[in-house]
Design a protein around this motif. Structure first.
Motif, PDB file in Angstrom:
ATOM      1  N   GLY A  36       0.829  -1.145  -0.076  1.00  0.00           N
ATOM      2  CA  GLY A  36      -0.011  -0.004   0.081  1.00  0.00           C
ATOM      3  C   GLY A  36       0.793   1.251   0.077  1.00  0.00           C
ATOM      4  N   LEU A  37       1.896   1.400   0.815  1.00  0.00           N
ATOM      5  CA  LEU A  37       2.584   2.419   0.897  1.00  0.00           C
ATOM      6  C   LEU A  37       3.360   2.750  -0.546  1.00  0.00           C
ATOM      7  N   GLY A  38       3.742   1.786  -1.179  1.00  0.00           N
ATOM      8  CA  GLY A  38       4.367   1.958  -2.507  1.00  0.00           C
ATOM      9  C   GLY A  38       3.374   2.650  -3.636  1.00  0.00           C
ATOM     10  N   TYR A  39       1.892   2.329  -3.335  1.00  0.00           N
ATOM     11  CA  TYR A  39       0.956   2.836  -4.244  1.00  0.00           C
ATOM     12  C   TYR A  39       0.797   4.346  -4.330  1.00  0.00           C
ATOM     13  N   TRP A  40       1.185   4.855  -3.090  1.00  0.00           N
ATOM     14  CA  TRP A  40       0.777   6.151  -2.882  1.00  0.00           C
ATOM     15  C   TRP A  40       2.156   7.187  -2.845  1.00  0.00           C
ATOM     16  N   LEU A  41       3.224   6.484  -2.181  1.00  0.00           N
ATOM     17  CA  LEU A  41       4.382   7.374  -1.752  1.00  0.00           C
ATOM     18  C   LEU A  41       5.544   7.056  -2.507  1.00  0.00           C
TER      19      LEU A  41
END
Length: 136
Positions: A36-41
């Motif tokens: 999930g972190l990779g999707y937005w940041l």
């Protein structure tokens, strides 16, 4: 009358929200861990996050954490590779009747065109997060 998204002194801004069928704690975990972190940041940045922390993702996005409240709020300067100026990005998790609402707000965008591009970008991010949550 000003165009939608044009502020008096912060340039252009945009915001969107999506309610997911999970609790606020789980939503925060999704946002602050991979994938999930990779999707937005991006990739290459890992918690714990704290106010004042600088970051650079593997994709070249740079910035620093301006405000951080565990489980609720992360406000940061956010500048993708190739952008002339940083924007202010705020990610919030809010309780909702049917789960948790993820809110993304971005300020200091350079133009109406950049605002539209970011609305499309963040809508895509929300779709990825929703697929991640509903897949299991």
């Amino acid at each position: 009358m000003s165009p939608v998204g044009l502020t008096k002194d912060q340039g252009w801004e945009m915001g969107l929200r999506r309610t997911l069928p999970i609790g606020t704690g789980e939503a925060w975990v999704v946002l602050t861990t991979q994938p999930g972190l990779g999707y937005w940041l991006g990739h290459g940045v890992t918690p714990p996050f704290k106010k004042g922390q600088r970051y650079q993702t593997d994709e070249g996005t740079t910035g620093d954490i301006r405000s951080y409240e565990e489980g609720r709020l992360m406000r940061m300067r956010w500048q993708p590779a190739g952008w002339a100026e940083a924007t202010t990005l705020q990610i919030r998790v809010l309780p909702a009747k049917t789960g948790a609402t993820i809110s993304i707000h971005q300020e200091r965008l350079a133009s109406a065109e950049q605002r539209e591009a970011m609305l499309a970008h963040w809508a895509g991010v929300m779709e990825q997060l929703e697929r991640l949550v509903t897949a299991g």
